[in-house]
Design a protein around this motif. Sequence first.
Motif, mmCIF file in Angstrom:
data_model
loop_
_atom_site.group_PDB
_atom_site.id
_atom_site.type_symbol
_atom_site.label_atom_id
_atom_site.label_comp_id
_atom_site.label_asym_id
_atom_site.label_seq_id
_atom_site.Cartn_x
_atom_site.Cartn_y
_atom_site.Cartn_z
ATOM 1 N N GLN A 38 0.844 -1.195 0.000
ATOM 2 C CA GLN A 38 0.000 0.000 0.000
ATOM 3 C C GLN A 38 0.878 1.243 0.000
ATOM 4 O O GLN A 38 1.665 1.458 0.914
ATOM 5 C CB GLN A 38 -0.942 0.010 1.211
ATOM 6 N N LEU A 87 1.140 -5.062 3.895
ATOM 7 C CA LEU A 87 0.065 -5.628 4.708
ATOM 8 C C LEU A 87 -0.027 -7.129 4.505
ATOM 9 O O LEU A 87 0.122 -7.624 3.387
ATOM 10 C CB LEU A 87 -1.278 -5.004 4.317
ATOM 11 N N THR A 103 -1.584 -4.965 11.022
ATOM 12 C CA THR A 103 -1.510 -3.507 10.978
ATOM 13 C C THR A 103 -0.432 -2.989 10.033
ATOM 14 O O THR A 103 -0.325 -1.789 9.820
ATOM 15 C CB THR A 103 -1.285 -2.920 12.383
ATOM 16 N N TYR B 35 -14.216 -1.415 4.199
ATOM 17 C CA TYR B 35 -13.303 -1.367 5.335
ATOM 18 C C TYR B 35 -13.060 0.098 5.700
ATOM 19 O O TYR B 35 -13.174 0.995 4.868
ATOM 20 C CB TYR B 35 -11.932 -1.945 4.978
ATOM 21 N N ARG B 36 -12.644 0.292 6.938
ATOM 22 C CA ARG B 36 -12.026 1.559 7.280
ATOM 23 C C ARG B 36 -10.618 1.275 7.790
ATOM 24 O O ARG B 36 -10.356 0.200 8.359
ATOM 25 C CB ARG B 36 -12.825 2.368 8.297
ATOM 26 N N GLN B 37 -9.720 2.235 7.542
ATOM 27 C CA GLN B 37 -8.321 2.036 7.892
ATOM 28 C C GLN B 37 -7.859 3.216 8.725
ATOM 29 O O GLN B 37 -7.937 4.375 8.300
ATOM 30 C CB GLN B 37 -7.448 1.918 6.636
ATOM 31 N N ASP B 38 -7.374 2.911 9.913
ATOM 32 C CA ASP B 38 -6.892 3.927 10.839
ATOM 33 C C ASP B 38 -5.490 3.569 11.305
ATOM 34 O O ASP B 38 -5.183 2.379 11.470
ATOM 35 C CB ASP B 38 -7.834 4.040 12.045
ATOM 36 N N GLY B 42 -5.052 -0.886 11.520
ATOM 37 C CA GLY B 42 -5.154 -1.688 10.312
ATOM 38 C C GLY B 42 -6.501 -1.546 9.632
ATOM 39 O O GLY B 42 -7.267 -0.615 9.904
ATOM 40 N N LEU B 43 -6.809 -2.479 8.767
ATOM 41 C CA LEU B 43 -8.092 -2.494 8.068
ATOM 42 C C LEU B 43 -9.115 -3.251 8.902
ATOM 43 O O LEU B 43 -8.871 -4.385 9.323
ATOM 44 C CB LEU B 43 -7.963 -3.195 6.711
ATOM 45 N N ARG B 44 -10.242 -2.617 9.115
ATOM 46 C CA ARG B 44 -11.331 -3.245 9.867
ATOM 47 C C ARG B 44 -12.575 -3.302 8.996
ATOM 48 O O ARG B 44 -12.950 -2.307 8.376
ATOM 49 C CB ARG B 44 -11.602 -2.465 11.156
ATOM 50 N N SER B 87 -11.735 8.974 8.684
ATOM 51 C CA SER B 87 -10.927 7.797 8.409
ATOM 52 C C SER B 87 -10.714 7.656 6.905
ATOM 53 O O SER B 87 -11.262 8.400 6.098
ATOM 54 C CB SER B 87 -11.635 6.541 8.932
ATOM 55 N N TYR B 89 -11.596 5.167 3.939
ATOM 56 C CA TYR B 89 -12.555 4.111 3.640
ATOM 57 C C TYR B 89 -12.154 3.411 2.349
ATOM 58 O O TYR B 89 -11.934 4.041 1.317
ATOM 59 C CB TYR B 89 -13.969 4.685 3.539
#
Lengths: 111, 113
Positions: A38, A87, A103, B35-38, B42-44, B87, B89
Amino acid sequence: EDQVTQSPEALRLQEGESSSLNCSYTVSGLRGLFWYRQDPGKGPEFLFTLYSAGEEKEKERLKATLTKKESFLHITAPKPEDSATYLCAVQAPYNTDKLIFGTGTRLQVFP
Amino acid sequence: DVKVTQSSRYLVKRTGEKVFLECVQDMDHENMFWYRQDPGLGLRLIYFSYDVKMKEKGDIPEGYSVSREKKERFSLILESASTNQTSMYLCASYPAGGYNEQFFGPGTRLTVL
């Protein structure tokens, strides 16, 4: 609980300095392990899928390997353009369509 | 090549606004994901859909809803945006019945003021 842990969080390398990124996982009955790259502000780009322990895949300077507990992404003689976040994700058996992500490892390669 | 597109790269909204994020894929994939990534998290997974008009909650569905009226389009809706929904997305698609990778869109960076 199914979990994916990546290490290190961040890695700084000199151009040409080879290294490895780690992805350890705890999931019963792994269906697949995925590596993505990424770049900042962009969506993840697919690199590799590994399905069984002992499997290896290569693409240019990258090589992914898989054991029963972890995967490694080896970077040989990296260049500055390899700088990105890498990732790792696993696909669990109880729901074939969901991925569990780590993460990430943020890699910076300096000239 | 599979192409997943998202309606906006950057979006700024105010607290309480209703927000629509659109995702379109051109490869006839059955499965689509939001997903959202913070940072540090990570990606949730928020929601996913395995067919038209079908949806399932992911790990963090609270404050979100989705709509899938056509196979190629999957919308994420923030009914009343809040600052903690600021966030990145990411939308992804995936063909059914395999061990294949998910294909991601470029992402939408949402800021809620």
